[in-house]
Design an enzyme around this catalytic site. Structure first.
Site, short mmCIF file in Angstrom:
data_model
loop_
_atom_site.label_atom_id
_atom_site.label_comp_id
_atom_site.label_asym_id
_atom_site.label_seq_id
_atom_site.Cartn_x
_atom_site.Cartn_y
_atom_site.Cartn_z
CG ASP A 268 -1.87 1.04 1.43
OD1 ASP A 268 -2.59 1.00 2.44
OD2 ASP A 268 -1.90 1.96 0.59
CG HIS B 290 -4.13 3.93 3.55
ND1 HIS B 290 -4.28 2.86 2.71
CD2 HIS B 290 -5.31 4.58 3.55
CE1 HIS B 290 -5.50 2.87 2.22
NE2 HIS B 290 -6.16 3.90 2.72
#
Lengths: 299, 599
Positions: B234, B407
């Site tokens: 990610d 994230h």
């Protein structure tokens, strides 16, 4: 242009020889060149974009170039900035952004700066300016924290007049709104924005336009020919012939039906009925609602 | 409280509460053989392709191909952007998969955010509805969304646990738990004879002041003695230094606010922030407050949370919105959608005073437990302005640690890379610029050589060959044109339509209708004009007159010099003349649409 102004003001301290024209850029080795680049306010990245797109006559982005974003980017521009950074990194350049390195210079005071300012000046009345209503409110909270009473602070609005009374003991909104409609520059015209035009543009860009032209023979009071359709931004016309044909038939039937049952042609009623009919039809078939304009031409 | 971490998702919540109508798949989508130019996969080699999500944040979809097996990872959607006005949603380009349907053995879904599950209703029918594998909470999210498409054949949903090991075609697949904003988020390990491929899905690290917790150490322990061949992970927040704000801190701050607020508290958050929603509900009950939930997506998620039994609330803790006046203000917490300033969401309606039940006053506090997704800055600003005008006190993520992203930041990613220690690396979930930064993190952390870092594009094909000793990117790419959902149409958006819309939105339209009598070879009447979004017609009679005049002149001139009427030529001539005239009179360039009728 800025360089010229700075020079004239006597603030430019760089030796003239340091400036080279972009035409001569390739005469020097890369590591000897620093390019200062900007653009019109609100679009500071204009010229940088041209460099990236290869649209600049003499300069282009090279692998191993380092780009320093040393200006605050307008919040509304984030998407465009993101695309620009992508293009730059695809070209092999490295981007240093003030977010991660200390290049950013603040032009506006933070809360602590403002608190210091307010405590030093210690005004009797306070009107925050230079920001959106939310920012003005937060600013007024800062003033309140140093002790100014709430009724000595007015949060202004465009066009609203504020008065301080004779003795200087009271400040108030008069609630009287002076002329406040925004004036805009639209092409060569300068004037009040006509909301309807802006609203139309907004709908047009989302849904497109659908014109249906109906020719009526004055003498016989009948349709002269099959209606014509002009459409843009709605569906891909080449693939939608069936849809358009159906719309034409629908219109033809409706108009003929109306003409047969009505001696007097009330165009407005027919127009509005037709609009409703087509709107429902197109929505059902495509789930879209273009601006529908029936146009009657009598010949 | 469930032992999950919690954070922001980068999905943009649905803009309007629109009813979805059965989509019509555009039949003229393509000639049917758009991927014939791609060389076949050699036996024993592994192919990796990303169909969306690597040049933008949204519409994530990847696939791994080996021998006769294709495994798809995620199937997301992206909501429209400024350069695609009027489009409802953007989908990944699945042409490559559609032309190899027989090989697709499974679709694995890492977690229930729309940028990972939103494409399922549109794409499943195109690839013959392969079996879906995912964890329980995700399956509830998928099922809920599928309810909006009742006419579709049922999905073949298989629920798995994070400890499961399954066989899919020629490959063995395992899973592991990751921390993200929504329960049951997982990563995937695909075991191939050449080595293991790891896809983490979206993730961050649960940590205390930069030290990952026991749970994370346990989650990642599976990699300790594993030689990972390829890692995909990610990039979303790799630009942010250090560790992200820990959820513990966010929760503490939210709890303090709930405990100490003196009036009503409104909390705006992403409905997809399920973990946070659970925490807020439990905390509210702890301090004897009543909760109102407003906004469709929030209400939906509350139902799913209850269904999944992640929360035990007293019956009368959540009260209907009609009863809010019966509760003293300092005992009331209202959870609302609309943290991005979406037009019809709850908080926007409250802010512009069009909400039926909730009216703000200066004793209210509004907590915006979210960040601003790029692109939404203006609508959030307007929202805050409207809230401020009504006197409410606003707390948001920049002034207070009440939000943390789902994230990982740079140092978290570094830890993840160190613990997985792959040979090759493809950064995903982000756009190009972010991937280059993420690549640097990988190289710095593990001394990975630059040629082992592969920055992807949508449609880029990677292959691992020679028993895991070589990885390359193919010259050929899979098709990557934008596929959109536009009303009922699902397919490639025709460039013309988009361009027209953009032009219409800037300058408006100016349509000119010219009727020519073929017998007399003359104009039958003065030209008619229909226009929108261009100028205010009522005040522009002179401009219209000038336009008509210029049309008359060029048409009469054309008819005089030409016995045969070529509609195309005449159309161009009229277009030119009107363009010049309008530009001169107004400085604007509307879309000019001439229509010539011959009678």
């Amino acid at each position: 242009m800025m360089i010229d102004v700075l020079t004239e003001a006597g603030l430019n301290t760089i030796y003239k020889d340091c400036y080279i024209s972009e035409i001569d850029a390739d005469k020097y080795s890369d590591e000897d060149i620093v390019i200062f680049i900007t653009g019109p306010e609100g679009d500071e990245f204009n010229y940088l974009k041209r460099l990236v797109n290869g649209a600049h006559k003499f300069l282009f982005i090279k692998h191993r170039d380092i780009i320093v974003f040393s200006a605050h980017t307008l919040t509304y521009n984030q998407r465009a900035i993101q695309n620009l950074k992508d293009s730059l990194s695809r070209a092999g350049a490295k981007v240093l952004h003030f977010k991660n390195n200390d290049f950013g210079i603040e032009n506006y005071g933070n809360a602590e700066n403002l608190k210091l300012l307010h405590s030093t000046l210690n005004p009797r009345f306070f009107i925050p300016i230079g920001g959106t209503p939310y920012m003005l409110k937060v600013h007024s909270d800062i003033e309140r924290k140093i002790g100014t009473p709430e009724n000595h602070i007015i949060i202004p609005e465009n066009g609203l007049s504020i008065e301080i009374n004779n003795e200087g003991s009271r400040i108030s909104n008069t609630r009287e709104k002076i002329e406040n409609e925004s004036w805009v520059v639209d092409g060569i015209k300068i004037g009040k924005v006509q909301n309807i035009v802006i609203r139309d543009r907004s709908i047009l860009s989302e849904q497109g336009i659908f014109l249906i032209i109906i020719l009526i023979d004055i003498r016989s009071n009948r349709l002269k020919k099959m209606p014509d359709i002009v459409s843009r931004g709605f569906v891909y016309l080449k693939e939608s012939q069936d849809l358009l044909y159906e719309a034409k038939i629908l219109t033809k039937n409706k108009v003929e039906d109306y003409l047969n049952n009505n001696q007097d042609m009330d165009i407005d009623t027919l127009k509005s009925d037709l609009q409703h009919l087509l709107s429902k039809f197109l929505l059902q078939k495509t789930a879209k609602e273009p601006v529908i304009m029936p146009i009657f031409i009598r010949i | 409280m469930t032992n999950y971490t919690d954070t922001k998702s980068n999905t943009k919540p649905k803009k309007k509460e629109k009813k979805i109508i059965q989509p019509v798949f555009s039949s003229k989508m393509g000639t049917g053989d758009e991927t014939a130019h791609i060389p076949p996969l050699a036996d024993g080699d592994i192919r990796i392709l990303h169909m969306g999500g690597v040049e933008e944040v949204g519409r994530n979809m990847s696939m791994i191909e080996y021998k006769d097996t294709i495994i798809i990872i995620d199937c997301g959607v992206q909501f429209n952007e400024a350069h695609t006005p009027g489009i409802d949603a953007i989908l990944p380009n699945t042409k490559y998969l559609e032309e190899r349907k027989h090989k697709i053995k499974a679709m694995l879904i890492t977690h229930g955010h729309l940028d990972h599950i939103g494409g399922i209703p549109y794409i499943m029918p195109r690839i013959d509805n392969p079996p879906l594998y995912t964890r329980y909470f995700t399956s509830l999210m998928i099922k809920k969304r599928q309810e909006e498409f009742p006419y579709l054949p049922p999905l073949k949903l298989n629920i798995i646990e994070k400890t499961d090991k399954i066989k899919i075609g020629d490959l063995d697949v395992e899973f592991f738990g990751v921390s993200h904003a929504i329960p049951d988020s997982m990563g995937i390990i695909v075991r191939t004879p050449q080595g293991n491929i790891v896809h983490t899905g979206d993730l961050k690290l649960d940590h205390v002041e930069g030290q990952p917790t026991e749970r994370e150490l346990k989650n990642f322990s599976v990699f300790k003695d594993m030689n990972t061949l390829l890692l995909m992970t990610d990039s979303t927040n790799c630009e942010n230094p250090g560790f992200s704000i820990s959820d513990k801190l966010v929760f503490e701050n939210i709890e303090n606010t709930i405990k100490n607020v003196s009036g009503r508290l409104l909390i705006a958050s992403f409905a997809s922030q399920v973990e946070r929603m659970i925490f807020m509900l439990q905390t509210a009950e702890k301090y004897n407050k009543k909760i109102v939930v407003d906004g469709r997506s929030m209400k939906n998620n509350l139902e799913i949370i209850k269904l999944a039994e992640l929360l035990k609330l007293n019956e009368n803790t959540v009260i209907p919105i009609e009863d809010i006046d019966k509760i003293p203000p300092n005992k009331l917490i209202i959870m609302v959608t609309g943290a991005q300033g979406e037009e019809f969401a709850s908080l926007s309606r409250i802010a512009n005073k069009s909400h039926k039940f909730i009216k703000l006053n200066k004793y209210d506090t509004v907590l915006m437990s979210s960040s601003i997704i790029p692109g939404n800055e203006l609508s959030v600003q307007k929202l805050k302005d409207n809230l401020a005008k009504q006197g409410a006190h606003l707390v948001h993520y920049r002034t207070s640690d009440i939000h943390s992203s789902g994230h990982a930041n740079a140092d978290e990613l570094s830890w993840i890379h160190k613990n997985i220690n792959p040979k090759y690396f493809i950064p995903v979930h982000g756009y190009h610029y972010l991937h280059t930064i993420h690549g640097s993190i990988a190289m710095d952390t593990n001394q990975m050589p630059e040629e082992n870092v592969f920055i992807p594009d949508n449609g880029a094909i990677f292959e691992i060959r020679e028993n895991g000793n070589k990885m390359i990117r193919l010259e050929e790419s899979a098709p990557n044109d934008i596929m959109v959902v536009d009303g009922t149409s699902v397919g490639k958006i025709q460039e013309f339509v988009l361009k027209d819309r953009l032009m219409l939105g800037e300058e408006g339209v100016f349509s000119v209708i010219v009727v020519i009598d073929q017998r007399t070879h003359r104009l039958r009447k003065s030209p008619d004009i229909a226009s929108r979004g261009f100028i205010y017609l009522k005040e522009s009679q002179e401009i219209l007159m000038n336009a008509r005049e210029s049309i008359k002149i060029v048409v009469q001139d054309y008819l005089y010099h030409n016995d045969n009427i070529s509609i195309d030529n005449l159309r161009s001539i009229i277009q030119d003349a009107v363009y010049k005239q309008l530009l001169k009179d107004t400085g604007k360039r509307p879309l000019i649409v001439p229509l010539i009728i011959l009678i």
